[in-house]
Scaffold this motif. Structure first.
Motif, PDB file in Angstrom:
ATOM      1  N   ALA A 344      48.557  44.318  48.938  1.00 57.72           N
ATOM      2  CA  ALA A 344      49.012  43.289  47.991  1.00 57.72           C
ATOM      3  C   ALA A 344      49.279  41.960  48.693  1.00 57.72           C
ATOM      4  CB  ALA A 344      50.277  43.765  47.278  1.00 57.72           C
ATOM      5  N   GLU A 345      49.663  42.040  49.962  1.00 56.70           N
ATOM      6  CA  GLU A 345      50.017  40.817  50.689  1.00 56.70           C
ATOM      7  C   GLU A 345      48.867  40.245  51.502  1.00 56.70           C
ATOM      8  OE1 GLU A 345      53.344  42.371  52.860  1.00 56.70           O
ATOM      9  OE2 GLU A 345      54.675  42.311  51.107  1.00 56.70           O
ATOM     10  N   GLU A 346      47.709  40.900  51.485  1.00 57.03           N
ATOM     11  CA  GLU A 346      46.592  40.504  52.354  1.00 57.03           C
ATOM     12  C   GLU A 346      45.935  39.204  51.845  1.00 57.03           C
ATOM     13  OE1 GLU A 346      45.215  41.475  55.283  1.00 57.03           O
ATOM     14  OE2 GLU A 346      43.758  39.895  54.879  1.00 57.03           O
ATOM     15  N   PRO A 347      46.024  38.116  52.622  1.00 54.90           N
ATOM     16  CA  PRO A 347      45.504  36.827  52.133  1.00 54.90           C
ATOM     17  C   PRO A 347      43.989  36.838  51.865  1.00 54.90           C
ATOM     18  CG  PRO A 347      46.688  36.575  54.229  1.00 54.90           C
ATOM     19  CD  PRO A 347      46.634  38.027  53.945  1.00 54.90           C
ATOM     20  N   SER A 348      43.227  37.571  52.655  1.00 49.74           N
ATOM     21  CA  SER A 348      41.766  37.518  52.463  1.00 49.74           C
ATOM     22  C   SER A 348      41.365  38.120  51.112  1.00 49.74           C
ATOM     23  CB  SER A 348      41.040  38.221  53.610  1.00 49.74           C
ATOM     24  OG  SER A 348      41.335  39.596  53.600  1.00 49.74           O
ATOM     25  N   LEU A 349      42.125  39.121  50.649  1.00 48.67           N
ATOM     26  CA  LEU A 349      41.797  39.729  49.351  1.00 48.67           C
ATOM     27  C   LEU A 349      42.163  38.789  48.204  1.00 48.67           C
ATOM     28  CD1 LEU A 349      42.928  43.430  49.954  1.00 48.67           C
ATOM     29  CD2 LEU A 349      40.601  42.524  49.946  1.00 48.67           C
ATOM     30  N   ARG A 350      43.190  37.970  48.415  1.00 54.77           N
ATOM     31  CA  ARG A 350      43.550  36.960  47.398  1.00 54.77           C
ATOM     32  C   ARG A 350      42.441  35.911  47.332  1.00 54.77           C
ATOM     33  NH1 ARG A 350      49.227  36.691  45.963  1.00 54.77           N
ATOM     34  NH2 ARG A 350      50.097  38.661  46.639  1.00 54.77           N
ATOM     35  N   LYS A 351      41.927  35.562  48.516  1.00 55.89           N
ATOM     36  CA  LYS A 351      40.931  34.493  48.595  1.00 55.89           C
ATOM     37  C   LYS A 351      39.628  34.864  47.872  1.00 55.89           C
ATOM     38  CE  LYS A 351      39.689  31.221  52.100  1.00 55.89           C
ATOM     39  NZ  LYS A 351      39.440  31.009  53.498  1.00 55.89           N
ATOM     40  N   THR A 352      39.253  36.142  47.955  1.00 58.75           N
ATOM     41  CA  THR A 352      37.987  36.555  47.342  1.00 58.75           C
ATOM     42  C   THR A 352      38.153  36.909  45.864  1.00 58.75           C
ATOM     43  OG1 THR A 352      38.414  38.841  47.990  1.00 58.75           O
ATOM     44  CG2 THR A 352      37.057  37.508  49.491  1.00 58.75           C
ATOM     45  N   GLY A 353      39.388  36.907  45.376  1.00 58.76           N
ATOM     46  CA  GLY A 353      39.591  37.273  43.968  1.00 58.76           C
ATOM     47  C   GLY A 353      39.636  38.773  43.762  1.00 58.76           C
ATOM     48  N   THR A 354      39.754  39.535  44.834  1.00 62.65           N
ATOM     49  CA  THR A 354      39.865  40.987  44.687  1.00 62.65           C
ATOM     50  C   THR A 354      41.295  41.353  44.293  1.00 62.65           C
ATOM     51  OG1 THR A 354      38.041  41.368  46.176  1.00 62.65           O
ATOM     52  CG2 THR A 354      39.602  43.175  45.937  1.00 62.65           C
ATOM     53  N   ILE A 355      42.271  40.601  44.810  1.00 56.19           N
ATOM     54  CA  ILE A 355      43.642  40.693  44.295  1.00 56.19           C
ATOM     55  C   ILE A 355      43.940  39.348  43.618  1.00 56.19           C
ATOM     56  CG2 ILE A 355      46.082  40.904  44.867  1.00 56.19           C
ATOM     57  CD1 ILE A 355      44.953  43.468  45.594  1.00 56.19           C
ATOM     58  N   VAL A 356      44.385  39.421  42.371  1.00 60.39           N
ATOM     59  CA  VAL A 356      44.584  38.198  41.587  1.00 60.39           C
ATOM     60  C   VAL A 356      45.996  38.190  41.009  1.00 60.39           C
ATOM     61  CG1 VAL A 356      43.674  36.845  39.644  1.00 60.39           C
ATOM     62  CG2 VAL A 356      42.172  38.424  40.840  1.00 60.39           C
ATOM     63  N   GLU A 357      46.603  37.012  40.989  1.00 56.18           N
ATOM     64  CA  GLU A 357      47.890  36.876  40.299  1.00 56.18           C
ATOM     65  C   GLU A 357      47.615  36.362  38.889  1.00 56.18           C
ATOM     66  OE1 GLU A 357      51.952  35.633  42.086  1.00 56.18           O
ATOM     67  OE2 GLU A 357      51.065  33.835  41.200  1.00 56.18           O
ATOM     68  N   VAL A 358      48.180  37.057  37.910  1.00 60.39           N
ATOM     69  CA  VAL A 358      47.935  36.701  36.507  1.00 60.39           C
ATOM     70  C   VAL A 358      49.276  36.376  35.858  1.00 60.39           C
ATOM     71  CG1 VAL A 358      46.937  37.525  34.323  1.00 60.39           C
ATOM     72  CG2 VAL A 358      46.023  38.366  36.480  1.00 60.39           C
ATOM     73  N   ASP A 359      49.257  35.410  34.947  1.00 61.66           N
ATOM     74  CA  ASP A 359      50.497  35.076  34.220  1.00 61.66           C
ATOM     75  C   ASP A 359      50.395  35.669  32.809  1.00 61.66           C
ATOM     76  OD1 ASP A 359      52.970  34.093  33.854  1.00 61.66           O
ATOM     77  OD2 ASP A 359      52.421  31.965  33.919  1.00 61.66           O
ATOM     78  N   HIS A 360      51.483  36.213  32.331  1.00 66.39           N
ATOM     79  CA  HIS A 360      51.488  36.890  31.021  1.00 66.39           C
ATOM     80  C   HIS A 360      52.682  36.369  30.227  1.00 66.39           C
ATOM     81  CE1 HIS A 360      52.176  40.255  28.220  1.00 66.39           C
ATOM     82  NE2 HIS A 360      50.884  40.498  28.344  1.00 66.39           N
ATOM     83  N   PRO A 361      52.505  36.082  28.925  1.00 71.61           N
ATOM     84  CA  PRO A 361      53.581  35.417  28.179  1.00 71.61           C
ATOM     85  C   PRO A 361      54.900  36.182  28.118  1.00 71.61           C
ATOM     86  CG  PRO A 361      51.800  36.118  26.709  1.00 71.61           C
ATOM     87  CD  PRO A 361      51.321  36.318  28.113  1.00 71.61           C
ATOM     88  N   THR A 362      54.853  37.510  28.081  1.00 71.04           N
ATOM     89  CA  THR A 362      56.135  38.223  28.003  1.00 71.04           C
ATOM     90  C   THR A 362      56.516  38.876  29.323  1.00 71.04           C
ATOM     91  OG1 THR A 362      54.977  40.156  27.150  1.00 71.04           O
ATOM     92  CG2 THR A 362      55.963  38.687  25.522  1.00 71.04           C
ATOM     93  N   ARG A 363      55.539  39.097  30.177  1.00 67.82           N
ATOM     94  CA  ARG A 363      55.817  39.789  31.448  1.00 67.82           C
ATOM     95  C   ARG A 363      56.074  38.815  32.587  1.00 67.82           C
ATOM     96  NH1 ARG A 363      55.074  43.773  34.553  1.00 67.82           N
ATOM     97  NH2 ARG A 363      54.969  45.193  32.807  1.00 67.82           N
ATOM     98  N   GLY A 364      55.445  37.629  32.534  1.00 69.16           N
ATOM     99  CA  GLY A 364      55.486  36.716  33.678  1.00 69.16           C
ATOM    100  C   GLY A 364      54.357  37.047  34.627  1.00 69.16           C
ATOM    101  N   LYS A 365      54.531  36.684  35.903  1.00 68.19           N
ATOM    102  CA  LYS A 365      53.427  36.839  36.869  1.00 68.19           C
ATOM    103  C   LYS A 365      53.377  38.262  37.432  1.00 68.19           C
ATOM    104  CE  LYS A 365      52.573  32.185  38.435  1.00 68.19           C
ATOM    105  NZ  LYS A 365      53.433  31.245  37.765  1.00 68.19           N
ATOM    106  N   TYR A 366      52.157  38.745  37.592  1.00 67.47           N
ATOM    107  CA  TYR A 366      51.964  40.063  38.217  1.00 67.47           C
ATOM    108  C   TYR A 366      50.640  40.060  38.961  1.00 67.47           C
ATOM    109  CZ  TYR A 366      48.724  41.007  34.392  1.00 67.47           C
ATOM    110  OH  TYR A 366      47.675  40.937  33.523  1.00 67.47           O
ATOM    111  N   LEU A 367      50.472  41.054  39.818  1.00 67.38           N
ATOM    112  CA  LEU A 367      49.220  41.168  40.571  1.00 67.38           C
ATOM    113  C   LEU A 367      48.305  42.174  39.913  1.00 67.38           C
ATOM    114  CD1 LEU A 367      50.271  41.346  44.334  1.00 67.38           C
ATOM    115  CD2 LEU A 367      49.454  39.366  43.035  1.00 67.38           C
ATOM    116  N   THR A 368      47.010  41.912  40.011  1.00 65.14           N
ATOM    117  CA  THR A 368      46.054  42.897  39.547  1.00 65.14           C
ATOM    118  C   THR A 368      44.866  42.934  40.492  1.00 65.14           C
ATOM    119  OG1 THR A 368      44.967  43.782  37.577  1.00 65.14           O
ATOM    120  CG2 THR A 368      44.642  41.435  38.013  1.00 65.14           C
ATOM    121  N   VAL A 369      44.035  43.952  40.303  1.00 62.58           N
ATOM    122  CA  VAL A 369      42.788  44.018  41.072  1.00 62.58           C
ATOM    123  C   VAL A 369      41.734  43.283  40.253  1.00 62.58           C
ATOM    124  CG1 VAL A 369      41.104  45.529  42.178  1.00 62.58           C
ATOM    125  CG2 VAL A 369      43.477  46.278  41.938  1.00 62.58           C
ATOM    126  N   GLY A 370      41.112  42.280  40.839  1.00 61.39           N
ATOM    127  CA  GLY A 370      40.076  41.528  40.135  1.00 61.39           C
ATOM    128  C   GLY A 370      38.764  42.286  40.137  1.00 61.39           C
TER     129      GLY A 370
END
Ligand code: CAO
Length: 415
Positions: A344-370
């Motif tokens: 979850a903390e690996e920067p390279s996976l964030r960079k490629t969009g394999t781990i993505v942060e998504v915003d949700h109106p009732t949940r707020g921000k969370y991580l998902t697998v892109g």
């Protein structure tokens, strides 16, 4: 930029994990995915494993990105008419209900064909035709019935299921390929067809190498890359191979510095034949490079336990990342055992969009697998999952219903 599946409309009748995995992928490739749910309830996973009260669970949000949600009671006669209108407008219907549920709703293959002969009807079921075809199935049942559990774990322990959701998400992937293949065939036949991915079949497909080994075992009575060789016993069926690598290059999981307190301070180490001399140098056993008992892959097979014990003496002096750095310098194939926290903390996976942060109106921000599949001409933008029925009015308008008709259908409990 246009998307690969622009213009493809999917009537998404899926729930839980296997079907939603498939339709999420199609949505990521650009299809318009319209998820049909029951008003007031929706996909059961919306409320399963909740970490925030009254908010769609991560289970749901992480499997339903980029979709639209409409509520229809498909057992209500007027609701059925709405569904019929959707069937006429869509290219693919995807479902993973229990066997027979779609027929019981009145939407048999024949009826769907009457409504839209071009429609592709894609289903996940637990089993294909046969003794278990009527069974309801969840992930671990498929792992057991597809051969994964009997071949996973250690020789002296019970069968083990894996955390990778090969039954649910794996079958969803298979189904997605079936759907795009059927869409391609439709471009020259003009006809729809049925696509079936059974979870047992999907798991077995991923366990293909184990059926290979079953036949090798029956012919030769032994398999030299398995930990049962040379001192243990082989029975009639492929045994559990622990952490042995399935291929011709022996591998094992070895302790690294800190293993006493960190459950993931381990590395996967492969003693690939072409780099054997380098491995010997790194671990300080230079003599093994020329010793006839260790110099060739065949000579090494009876000594694998000792070899890995010696390598482990070296890996235990390094962290898994230090060991990686040293071993990679010499092209020695190895991999750190990464925890979900580290991933979850690996920067390279964030960079490629394999781990993505998504915003949700009732949940707020969370991580998902892109989207793990990257298309250069059809990049994926992950957008949040829909709230229950969020797009009902919008989709009803697209189907030609007036606001008054929508309101009457709502009062009648049809949508
Ligand atoms: N309006 C009205 N009724 C609806 C509806 C809607 N929008 N959506 C679903 N329903 C009804 C179905 O028609 C079905 O009714 P009947 O039982 O009267 O035919 C009912 O809801 C329940 O559907 P189900 O049997 O599929 O659901 P379940 O929770 O009992 O079982 C599961 C879940 C997953 C075990 C089962 O769907 C299954 O075996 N699916 C195939 C295998 C599969 O995909 N397994 C993976 C699950 S995890 O990814």
């Amino acid at each position: 930029m246009s998307k690969a599946l622009d213009g493809v409309r999917i009537l998404d009748f899926t729930h839980v994990q296997s079907g939603p995995t498939c339709t999420q992928l199609l949505a990521w490739f650009g299809a318009d995915v319209i998820k049909v749910e029951r008003a007031g309830a929706g996909d059961i996973t919306r409320e399963q494993l909740r970490d925030i009260p009254d908010v769609d669970s991560l289970y749901f949000t992480m499997l339903n990105h980029n979709k639209r949600s409409v509520t229809i009671d498909t057992k209500n006669p007027e609701g059925k008419q709405v569904l019929e209108a959707l069937i006429q407008k869509c290219d693919v219907l995807v479902e993973n209900f229990a066997p027979g549920a779609l027929d019981r709703m009145g939407f048999t293959w024949e009826r769907i064909q009457e409504l839209n002969p071009q429609m592709i009807v894609a289903s996940v079921k637990g089993f294909g035709p046969g003794p278990y075809e009527d069974c309801k199935v969840y992930e671990n049942v498929a792992q057991c019935a597809g051969g994964a559990a009997s071949t996973t774990g250690f020789d002296d322990g019970p069968p083990v299921v894996t955390g990778a959701q090969i039954g649910d998400s794996g079958t969803g992937l298979h189904l997605a390929l079936g759907i795009v293949t059927a869409l391609y065939q439709r471009t020259h036949t003009g006809r729809g067809q049925r696509v079936l991915a059974a979870m047992q079949d999907g798991v077995l497909n991923l366990c293909r190498v184990k059926l290979r080994d079953q036949q090798r075992l029956e012919r030769t009575g032994t398999m030299k890359e398995y930990p049962q060789y040379p001192n243990g016993q082989f029975g009639e069926a492929v045994p559990r191979a622990g952490n042995a690598s399935g291929g011709g290059q022996p591998g094992w999981i070895l302790k690294c510095k800190g293993w006493e307190t960190d459950p993931n301070a381990y590395i996967y180490f492969i003693t690939q034949a072409p780099v054997w001399a380098k491995i010997c140098n790194v671990i300080g056993k230079e003599e093994w490079a020329t010793d006839p008992d260790y110099a060739t892959p065949a000579a090494r097979l009876p000594h694998l336990k000792d070899i890995f014990a010696e390598i482990e003496r070296w890996t235990m002096t390094k962290t898994k990342f230090e060991a990686m750095q040293i071993l990679n310098k010499y092209d020695i194939p190895c991999g750190p055992i990464l925890s979900m926290k580290e991933i979850a903390e690996e920067p390279s996976l964030r960079k490629t969009g394999t781990i993505v942060e998504v915003d949700h109106p009732t949940r707020g921000k969370y991580l998902t697998v892109g989207n793990p599949i990257k298309l250069s001409d059809s990049p994926t933008e992950v957008t949040r999952s829909p709230l229950l029925g969020e797009h009902t009015d919008e989709v009803m308008a697209e189907l030609g219903y007036s606001p008054e008709q929508v309101s009457a259908l709502r009062t009648a409990g049809a949508i």
